[in-house]
Design an enzyme around this catalytic site. Structure first.
Site, PDB file in Angstrom:
ATOM      1  N   ARG A  55     -51.043 -53.776 -50.276  1.00  0.00           N
ATOM      2  CA  ARG A  55     -51.901 -52.714 -49.754  1.00  0.00           C
ATOM      3  C   ARG A  55     -53.128 -53.317 -49.076  1.00  0.00           C
ATOM      4  NH1 ARG A  55     -51.546 -48.199 -54.675  1.00  0.00           N
ATOM      5  NH2 ARG A  55     -49.266 -48.145 -54.715  1.00  0.00           N
TER       6      ARG A  55
ATOM      7  N   GLU B   1     -57.308 -45.969 -64.290  1.00  0.00           N
ATOM      8  CA  GLU B   1     -55.934 -45.586 -63.972  1.00  0.00           C
ATOM      9  C   GLU B   1     -54.988 -46.781 -64.065  1.00  0.00           C
ATOM     10  OE1 GLU B   1     -53.105 -44.786 -60.198  1.00  0.00           O
ATOM     11  OE2 GLU B   1     -55.259 -44.486 -59.897  1.00  0.00           O
TER      12      GLU B   1
ATOM     13  N   ARG C  49     -58.242 -54.271 -58.049  1.00  0.00           N
ATOM     14  CA  ARG C  49     -57.878 -53.742 -56.736  1.00  0.00           C
ATOM     15  C   ARG C  49     -57.505 -54.922 -55.837  1.00  0.00           C
ATOM     16  NH1 ARG C  49     -59.036 -48.602 -54.961  1.00  0.00           N
ATOM     17  NH2 ARG C  49     -60.543 -48.362 -56.631  1.00  0.00           N
TER      18      ARG C  49
ATOM     19  N   SER D 221     -49.638 -43.369 -62.174  1.00  0.00           N
ATOM     20  CA  SER D 221     -49.771 -42.058 -61.548  1.00  0.00           C
ATOM     21  C   SER D 221     -48.367 -41.499 -61.364  1.00  0.00           C
ATOM     22  CB  SER D 221     -50.490 -42.199 -60.202  1.00  0.00           C
ATOM     23  OG  SER D 221     -50.785 -40.939 -59.654  1.00  0.00           O
TER      24      SER D 221
ATOM     25  N   ARG E 153     -52.527 -54.309 -63.934  1.00  0.00           N
ATOM     26  CA  ARG E 153     -53.497 -53.564 -64.738  1.00  0.00           C
ATOM     27  C   ARG E 153     -53.127 -53.579 -66.214  1.00  0.00           C
ATOM     28  NH1 ARG E 153     -56.531 -48.836 -61.312  1.00  0.00           N
ATOM     29  NH2 ARG E 153     -56.989 -50.163 -59.504  1.00  0.00           N
TER      30      ARG E 153
END
Length: 421
Positions: A259, A346, A274, A349, A388
């Site tokens: 990403r 988070e 991130r 999701s 994560r």
């Protein structure tokens, strides 16, 4: 992709759902385009009938030896008019599709309204928060102190937002991914897939990365690196018709994800939270429309099961209309507790998309009874983000001396190692 027939029949409901997303009404504009397209289509049909009638007159005149030049000229004129109108119809259809392609999915009725994450609703919590006899450190402090997490060398190799893991932490990352895959395939019935990491534009359109989120992708010519395995896994049924008896189809994959993190400048610049490249175990379901809500709850519980077995405290949040992703009708975020940050973050999701993606992919199923194929419903979720999860293990299992205790569930994947450091 929205169904224009639904908008025709329910313009007020469509606009009301957009308003819940914080968007302006769009039905009037869309229906005006649709009306123009259908009008052109009707004109084409009328002219085709006129051309057929004129062609018959040519045949009749020639059969009688009469002059057919007027009828021939009429057919030639109609042919040109038809070609012009057909192109107009195609242009209007493409314009309408382009407009529909950038409108997000409509939220389900039970999704709370809100403008950002402050409007999200907590659904449940699991696990007791750990207590320490010392001030807990963040994952990057722990990893760097162990000499097994290197951001400096990663920056030398690739730039910011990359990490080099080595030794026991590299193995721990691998162990987490394998552990998750084993749970989802052996216990929850997901089919493991090893998909391509490079996909074409049509595939990215199918799962709504395009056209709206082009800048979020890393491009290599005509293909892009996948931002999530949702993209290839969901598109496995693109342009296909599946027998109803095969539903639901459940796929899982452990892949690298890429990403650009466009728009995230200044956010989570320290550590691994991130990254431009990370590993994730993805869950995708292709479901019957009548059972997709049930499948959504099941998928979320599958993702929760990973955290429960790792002994990581978490909470489940239902995202509000303003915080929900573009393609989702309803989303649960699972947020894991990070004691180093003293907050939940988070880690998964899980979303149900209805037939929004299926229309873009033309993915349908053949009902066991009745006529006509129907669009499937698609769902996707993280099962879970490996990087994560690594962060959460480091922070929740840290010891006062900086060592990391290995969760019991991971010891078989770590060659029996009980402590890192």
């Amino acid at each position: 992709m929205h169904d224009i027939r639904f908008i025709r029949d329910n313009p007020q409901a469509f606009d009301a759902a957009l308003a819940r997303r914080g968007l302006a009404a769009a039905s009037h504009h869309l229906l005006a385009m649709d009306h123009a397209r259908r009008a052109a289509q009707t004109q084409v049909q009328d002219l085709l009938k006129q051309r057929n009638d004129a062609s018959k007159l040519i045949g009749q005149a020639k059969g009688k030896g009469e002059d057919a030049s007027a009828a021939i000229a009429e057919v030639a004129k109609l042919k040109d008019e038809i070609a012009t109108l057909e192109q107009q119809e195609r242009d209007l259809g493409a314009q309408l599709d382009a407009e529909l392609a950038v409108i997000p999915n409509l939220p389900l009725d039970d999704v709370p309204e809100g403008t950002d994450e402050t409007g999200n609703k907590e659904v449940r919590r699991w696990g007791d928060l750990p207590s320490f006899g010392f001030k807990p450190k963040e994952h990057f402090e722990l990893g760097e102190a162990l000499g097994l997490m290197d951001f400096g060398r990663a920056a030398k190799l690739s730039g910011a937002r990359f990490t080099v893991l080595s030794g026991a932490l590299a193995r721990l990352e691998r162990a987490l991914g394998q552990f998750m895959l084993d749970i989802h395939t052996r216990e929850f019935g997901y089919i493991e897939v090893s998909p391509p990491l490079l996909v074409n534009e049509r595939t990215l359109y199918g799962t709504n990365q395009l056209p709206k989120f082009r800048e979020d992708l890393f491009w290599t010519g005509e293909r892009a690196l996948i931002p999530t395995a949702e993209v290839p896994l969901t598109n496995l049924v693109a342009e296909e018709i599946v027998d109803e008896a095969r539903l639901p189809l459940r796929f899982t994959a452990l892949t690298a994800c890429f990403r650009s993190e466009a728009g995230s400048a200044g956010k989570d610049t320290r550590g691994m939270l991130r990254q431009h490249q990370f590993y994730k175990v993805e869950l995708v379901s292709i479901a019957h429309p009548d059972r997709s809500i049930e499948e959504h709850e099941r998928m979320t519980k599958c993702a929760e099961s990973v955290l429960q077995r790792l002994g990581l405290p978490y909470r489940v949040m239902m995202l509000c209309t303003g915080d929900m992703g573009f393609g989702a009708r309803k989303t649960y975020d699972i947020e894991v507790w990070l004691p180093g940050q003293n907050m939940y973050r988070e880690i998964s999701s899980c979303s149900v998309c209805g037939d929004f993606q299926a229309r873009r992919m033309n993915a349908r199923f053949r009902p066991a009874e009745g006529k006509g194929n129907r669009f499937v419903h698609t769902l996707n979720g993280s099962g879970i983000a490996v990087g994560r999860a690594l962060i959460a293990v480091l922070e929740n299992y840290q010891q006062g001396n900086g060592a990391i205790r290995v969760p019991d569930a991971l010891k078989p994947y770590m060659g029996g190692t009980e402590v890192i450091g």
